[in-house]
Each structure stands twice: as C-alpha cells, then as structure tokens.
Design a protein around this motif. Structure first.
Motif, PDB file in Angstrom:
ATOM      1  N   ASP A   1       0.667  -1.316  -0.312  1.00 57.03           N
ATOM      2  CA  ASP A   1      -0.262   0.310   0.262  1.00 57.03           C
ATOM      3  C   ASP A   1       1.219   1.397   0.178  1.00 57.03           C
ATOM      4  OD1 ASP A   1      -2.038   1.619  -0.413  1.00 57.03           O
ATOM      5  OD2 ASP A   1      -2.335   1.344   2.605  1.00 57.03           O
ATOM      6  N   HIS A   2       0.160   2.562  -0.646  1.00 59.17           N
ATOM      7  CA  HIS A   2       0.641   3.125  -0.393  1.00 59.17           C
ATOM      8  C   HIS A   2       0.007   4.400   0.856  1.00 59.17           C
ATOM      9  CE1 HIS A   2       3.833   2.899  -4.172  1.00 59.17           C
ATOM     10  NE2 HIS A   2       2.090   2.842  -4.648  1.00 59.17           N
ATOM     11  N   VAL A   3       0.763   4.934   2.126  1.00 59.55           N
ATOM     12  CA  VAL A   3       0.383   5.269   3.403  1.00 59.55           C
ATOM     13  C   VAL A   3       1.186   6.629   2.960  1.00 59.55           C
ATOM     14  CG1 VAL A   3       0.049   3.019   4.215  1.00 59.55           C
ATOM     15  CG2 VAL A   3       1.865   3.851   4.699  1.00 59.55           C
ATOM     16  N   LYS A   4       0.640   6.922   4.425  1.00 58.18           N
ATOM     17  CA  LYS A   4       1.512   8.549   5.292  1.00 58.18           C
ATOM     18  C   LYS A   4       2.026   8.271   6.100  1.00 58.18           C
ATOM     19  CE  LYS A   4      -1.432  12.049   2.354  1.00 58.18           C
ATOM     20  NZ  LYS A   4      -2.489  13.287   2.473  1.00 58.18           N
ATOM     21  N   GLY A   5       3.208   9.296   6.593  1.00 51.98           N
ATOM     22  CA  GLY A   5       3.741   8.801   7.910  1.00 51.98           C
ATOM     23  C   GLY A   5       3.127   9.916   8.856  1.00 51.98           C
ATOM     24  N   ASP A   6       3.789   9.431  10.191  1.00 45.91           N
ATOM     25  CA  ASP A   6       2.477  10.972  10.992  1.00 45.91           C
ATOM     26  C   ASP A   6       2.576  12.206  11.034  1.00 45.91           C
ATOM     27  OD1 ASP A   6       1.920   8.204  12.823  1.00 45.91           O
ATOM     28  OD2 ASP A   6       3.665   8.768  13.765  1.00 45.91           O
ATOM     29  N   LYS A   7       1.908  12.992  11.451  1.00 45.23           N
ATOM     30  CA  LYS A   7       2.053  14.831  10.809  1.00 45.23           C
ATOM     31  C   LYS A   7       3.232  15.441  12.120  1.00 45.23           C
ATOM     32  CE  LYS A   7      -1.286  17.554  10.173  1.00 45.23           C
ATOM     33  NZ  LYS A   7      -2.037  18.516   9.901  1.00 45.23           N
ATOM     34  N   VAL A   8       4.347  16.146  10.988  1.00 44.07           N
ATOM     35  CA  VAL A   8       4.977  16.289  11.460  1.00 44.07           C
ATOM     36  C   VAL A   8       4.615  17.845  11.802  1.00 44.07           C
ATOM     37  CG1 VAL A   8       7.874  16.655  11.775  1.00 44.07           C
ATOM     38  CG2 VAL A   8       7.691  14.600  10.806  1.00 44.07           C
ATOM     39  N   ILE A   9       4.949  18.650  13.389  1.00 43.22           N
ATOM     40  CA  ILE A   9       4.517  19.945  13.295  1.00 43.22           C
ATOM     41  C   ILE A   9       6.050  20.986  13.817  1.00 43.22           C
ATOM     42  CG2 ILE A   9       3.489  21.655  14.685  1.00 43.22           C
ATOM     43  CD1 ILE A   9       1.683  19.670  13.789  1.00 43.22           C
ATOM     44  N   VAL A  10       5.939  21.930  12.275  1.00 41.30           N
ATOM     45  CA  VAL A  10       7.074  23.091  11.706  1.00 41.30           C
ATOM     46  C   VAL A  10       6.659  24.066  12.772  1.00 41.30           C
ATOM     47  CG1 VAL A  10       8.780  23.825  10.612  1.00 41.30           C
ATOM     48  CG2 VAL A  10       7.572  21.572  10.352  1.00 41.30           C
ATOM     49  N   PHE A  11       6.851  24.442  13.726  1.00 36.36           N
ATOM     50  CA  PHE A  11       6.560  26.153  14.375  1.00 36.36           C
ATOM     51  C   PHE A  11       7.637  26.745  15.286  1.00 36.36           C
ATOM     52  CE2 PHE A  11       5.639  28.428  18.379  1.00 36.36           C
ATOM     53  CZ  PHE A  11       4.289  29.171  17.814  1.00 36.36           C
ATOM     54  N   LYS A  12       7.864  28.091  14.127  1.00 36.04           N
ATOM     55  CA  LYS A  12       8.762  28.903  14.298  1.00 36.04           C
ATOM     56  C   LYS A  12       8.295  30.050  14.894  1.00 36.04           C
ATOM     57  CE  LYS A  12      10.519  27.485   9.764  1.00 36.04           C
ATOM     58  NZ  LYS A  12      11.435  28.272   8.393  1.00 36.04           N
ATOM     59  N   LYS A  13       9.101  30.559  15.983  1.00 40.37           N
ATOM     60  CA  LYS A  13       8.368  32.227  16.954  1.00 40.37           C
ATOM     61  C   LYS A  13      10.157  32.553  17.057  1.00 40.37           C
ATOM     62  CE  LYS A  13       6.446  33.278  21.018  1.00 40.37           C
ATOM     63  NZ  LYS A  13       5.803  32.922  22.304  1.00 40.37           N
ATOM     64  N   LYS A  14       9.346  33.946  16.593  1.00 43.32           N
ATOM     65  CA  LYS A  14      10.531  34.782  17.528  1.00 43.32           C
ATOM     66  C   LYS A  14      10.111  35.707  18.463  1.00 43.32           C
ATOM     67  CE  LYS A  14      13.012  35.669  13.261  1.00 43.32           C
ATOM     68  NZ  LYS A  14      14.019  34.902  13.393  1.00 43.32           N
ATOM     69  N   ARG A  15      10.478  35.925  19.548  1.00 42.47           N
ATOM     70  CA  ARG A  15      10.232  36.067  20.815  1.00 42.47           C
ATOM     71  C   ARG A  15      10.025  37.745  20.817  1.00 42.47           C
ATOM     72  NH1 ARG A  15      13.882  35.330  25.692  1.00 42.47           N
ATOM     73  NH2 ARG A  15      15.769  36.402  25.337  1.00 42.47           N
ATOM     74  N   ARG A  16       8.895  38.291  21.630  1.00 40.95           N
ATOM     75  CA  ARG A  16       8.746  40.101  21.221  1.00 40.95           C
ATOM     76  C   ARG A  16       8.474  40.576  20.344  1.00 40.95           C
ATOM     77  NH1 ARG A  16      13.433  39.047  25.238  1.00 40.95           N
ATOM     78  NH2 ARG A  16      14.475  40.109  23.830  1.00 40.95           N
ATOM     79  N   LYS A  17       8.372  39.871  18.703  1.00 37.58           N
ATOM     80  CA  LYS A  17       8.592  40.405  17.890  1.00 37.58           C
ATOM     81  C   LYS A  17       6.767  40.199  16.928  1.00 37.58           C
ATOM     82  CE  LYS A  17      13.477  41.480  17.750  1.00 37.58           C
ATOM     83  NZ  LYS A  17      13.486  42.571  18.944  1.00 37.58           N
ATOM     84  N   GLY A  18       6.234  39.347  17.433  1.00 40.29           N
ATOM     85  CA  GLY A  18       4.947  39.097  16.747  1.00 40.29           C
ATOM     86  C   GLY A  18       5.401  38.280  16.724  1.00 40.29           C
ATOM     87  N   TYR A  19       5.964  37.455  15.754  1.00 41.96           N
ATOM     88  CA  TYR A  19       6.356  36.340  14.612  1.00 41.96           C
ATOM     89  C   TYR A  19       6.236  35.145  14.909  1.00 41.96           C
ATOM     90  CZ  TYR A  19       8.891  33.659  11.161  1.00 41.96           C
ATOM     91  OH  TYR A  19       9.133  32.595  10.178  1.00 41.96           O
ATOM     92  N   LYS A  20       5.081  34.154  14.045  1.00 39.90           N
ATOM     93  CA  LYS A  20       4.387  32.864  14.574  1.00 39.90           C
ATOM     94  C   LYS A  20       4.035  32.253  13.091  1.00 39.90           C
ATOM     95  CE  LYS A  20       1.864  33.892  18.283  1.00 39.90           C
ATOM     96  NZ  LYS A  20       1.234  33.441  19.137  1.00 39.90           N
ATOM     97  N   LYS A  21       4.922  30.855  12.980  1.00 40.16           N
ATOM     98  CA  LYS A  21       4.425  30.374  11.840  1.00 40.16           C
ATOM     99  C   LYS A  21       4.339  29.262  12.219  1.00 40.16           C
ATOM    100  CE  LYS A  21       5.402  32.547   8.280  1.00 40.16           C
ATOM    101  NZ  LYS A  21       3.842  33.481   7.332  1.00 40.16           N
ATOM    102  N   LYS A  22       3.011  28.477  11.802  1.00 39.95           N
ATOM    103  CA  LYS A  22       2.823  27.421  12.311  1.00 39.95           C
ATOM    104  C   LYS A  22       2.676  26.103  11.035  1.00 39.95           C
ATOM    105  CE  LYS A  22       0.344  23.801  14.482  1.00 39.95           C
ATOM    106  NZ  LYS A  22      -0.730  24.160  15.608  1.00 39.95           N
TER     107      LYS A  22
END
Length: 103
Positions: free
Chosen positions: A65-86
């Motif tokens: 079969d062709h399957v998908k693996g577990d989800k990997v979360i990529v979270f980026k943040k710069k503190r005190r700058k208001g920058y967050k990416k998920k």
C-alpha cells in the motif's frame, strides 16, 4: 537470514516476511519489485559483505500500500516580535512486504 539492502537511497535491514515502510516508490498496490543493491547478507552464520554491493544477490518484495506517516509540526517563533508560523507535513511512504532473499 537477513540482508541490508538499499531501497530508494535508504538502507534497511530486512528479513523474509517483514513489512518495511520505504520512501514513496512508483507502482501500484500488489505489484512486485526487486532490489539488487544488497550491501550485506547473512545466511546461517556466514556473512557476505559487498564492495559496494553483492553481485547476484536479489531481494524480492511486493508493494502492499501507499501510506502517509505521522504529522510533523514545524513551529517557528521569534520572541517579542509578534512572529509565529505553524506548518505541518506528512511524509508519504510505501509499505512493502519482503517475500524472498536470494544470494
């Protein structure tokens, strides 16, 4: 009996009737595939080492079969700058069944 085989650029230690999750390969479910890049093989205590591969050795497998693996979360943040990416990512794999190892 086991063998170390190169499947799609990754090395796997395989035995007969074992399921392996390899990187996604071409082919439909139920199709047969053969891998000829056997790097090492062991049979009843005798070890054969290739330089770099063992000539004439072959590993036969079947695509389950062709399957998908577990989800990997990529979270980026710069503190005190208001920058967050998920972002998330799920790697695609091919589940194969090792049917036979021939030396």
């Amino acid at each position: 009996m086991y063998a170390i085989v190169n499947i799609a650029g990754k090395q796997f230690k395989v035995t007969k009737d074992q399921y392996v999750y390899a990187p996604k390969m071409q082919g439909d479910a139920g199709a047969s595939v053969e891998f000829d890049q056997v790097l090492l093989a062991e049979d009843n205590g005798t070890v054969s080492i290739g330089a770099p591969i063992i000539s004439g050795a072959m590993v036969s497998a079947k695509i389950v079969d062709h399957v998908k693996g577990d989800k990997v979360i990529v979270f980026k943040k710069k503190r005190r700058k208001g920058y967050k990416k998920k972002n998330g990512h799920r790697q695609q794999f091919t589940k194969i069944l090792i049917e036979n190892i021939t030396l």
